[in-house]
Design an enzyme around this catalytic site. Sequence first.
Site, PDB file in Angstrom:
ATOM      1  N   HIS A  16      39.533  35.588  38.790  1.00 39.04           N
ATOM      2  CA  HIS A  16      39.924  35.069  40.102  1.00 39.04           C
ATOM      3  C   HIS A  16      39.206  33.756  40.389  1.00 39.04           C
ATOM      4  O   HIS A  16      38.516  33.201  39.530  1.00 39.04           O
ATOM      5  CB  HIS A  16      39.591  36.094  41.191  1.00 39.04           C
ATOM      6  N   HIS A  66      46.173  36.107  41.644  1.00 41.84           N
ATOM      7  CA  HIS A  66      46.496  35.298  42.814  1.00 41.84           C
ATOM      8  C   HIS A  66      46.989  33.951  42.306  1.00 41.84           C
ATOM      9  O   HIS A  66      46.278  33.248  41.590  1.00 41.84           O
ATOM     10  CB  HIS A  66      45.275  35.130  43.716  1.00 41.84           C
ATOM     11  N   GLU A 111      44.895  30.755  42.300  1.00 45.98           N
ATOM     12  CA  GLU A 111      43.579  30.777  41.667  1.00 45.98           C
ATOM     13  C   GLU A 111      43.794  30.549  40.176  1.00 45.98           C
ATOM     14  O   GLU A 111      44.092  31.478  39.417  1.00 45.98           O
ATOM     15  CB  GLU A 111      42.881  32.101  41.968  1.00 45.98           C
ATOM     16  N   GLU A 163      34.963  36.085  39.689  1.00 40.19           N
ATOM     17  CA  GLU A 163      35.259  34.934  40.545  1.00 40.19           C
ATOM     18  C   GLU A 163      34.611  33.728  39.883  1.00 40.19           C
ATOM     19  O   GLU A 163      33.388  33.688  39.706  1.00 40.19           O
ATOM     20  CB  GLU A 163      34.694  35.161  41.953  1.00 40.19           C
TER      21      GLU A 163
END
Length: 454
Positions: free
Chosen positions: A220, A90, A93, A310
């Site tokens: 991410h 992404h 990110e 994440e």
Amino acid sequence: MQQPWTLPWLCALLLGLMGFLVSGSDFQHHKYEDMVRALFAVQSECPYITRIYSIGHSVEGRHLYVLEFSDNPGIHEALEPEFKYVGNMHGNEVVGRELLIKLSQFLCEEYRARNQRIMRLIHDTRIHILPSMNPDGYEVAARQGPEFNGYLVGRGNAREIDLNRDFPDLNALMYYYEKTKGRNHHLPLPDNWEHQVQPETLAVIKWMQNYNFILSANLHGGAVVANYPFDKSRDGRVRGRTTYSATPDDKIFRKLARTYSYAHGWMHKGWNCGDYFDEGITNGASWYSLSKGMQDFNYLYTNCFEITLELSCDKFPPASALPREWLGNREALVSYLEQVHHGIKGMVYDENNNPISKAEISVAGINHDVTAVDGDYFRLLLPGTYTVTASAPGYLPFTSTVTVGPAEAIQVGFCLYADTATEGTETWDQGRHRHQLDTEQREYGSPNLRTTKL
């Protein structure tokens, strides 16, 4: 009362003492040209252990560059596993992108400083680092900058397609096969799939086809948690309800996620970004269901086990926040990479000492097989005793019992004999005994030594 030191933090401290000093001036946000220069600078500093190659182009024509670390760059060595890190899927990110650039510099610096841990890792592993899978989306996000970046600006590629919703949906096929007792590994791709995905996705799938990756992580942002497969729920979406979707390798995935979480500075504490995840890990579908994601695709199409990391509450933090992120993730990035060396590995030969490609390695009780590529195979496993079978079309299968310890991979080789029953040949029991002795002598030099640590 002062908290005792934990092993991950001691390892992090040792890495810090042996590494270079971290200062705010070492960190910046790298636009595409800056990122490319940084990667080529690492290659220039460590030319004998690195290689840069492109796996394809983005929509706007930017190369998707990978930096490889190995003692023999560009060459797959038998019994040396392949590992990959993917960042910036992404575009907005960005912490993963910067961490992978920093990790590349760190590996080079520590190798040159003769850090034995890092030297061994590079000598025994072929490491592939893709800092940015979505360079076009990053440029869109970077134009707004850290202070004004929105939650979605630059998330997709230049066509505003979310690349983590762009892979062929093999989960749906696998969930169907579960009801019909079909296979759940190395599933076929749909017809005309190459024209159904974005250029960046196509490049990554081709990359997976060309390299036998064993372990991977996809970096991410927007939360702080280690997310493991399956991402897609087996059940239909019901508002307010989440459903855990376990893989056949659920235990090893939980262990992989915990390895990263507990080596991370604060992920394992659970409370981050206003959310709570026990031990800092979550099953993807239990968090929220996601279709056509990359980590599930890795598991269902290749030999690769991938989790999604994440790493930051703020998707595009200011450069001043990057040193803290690096210190929080440095030991975790190295510790997770080391997990590729657990379980079993070995060669699969025929009776004429030729490697058998595409032989399947199955483990009793775990309904998910891996395949040998060019004769060698790798199977991640937790410590324990397992019944392992190697099979290939046209050959008699062979089964061995192996005990896996908590340290490095156990080497287990197989010699498969052609399935050609003729009159006057040895009995099945005689053939099996000869097969066993040949396999043991080929791998270990003695019929009495069944397994050995590498």
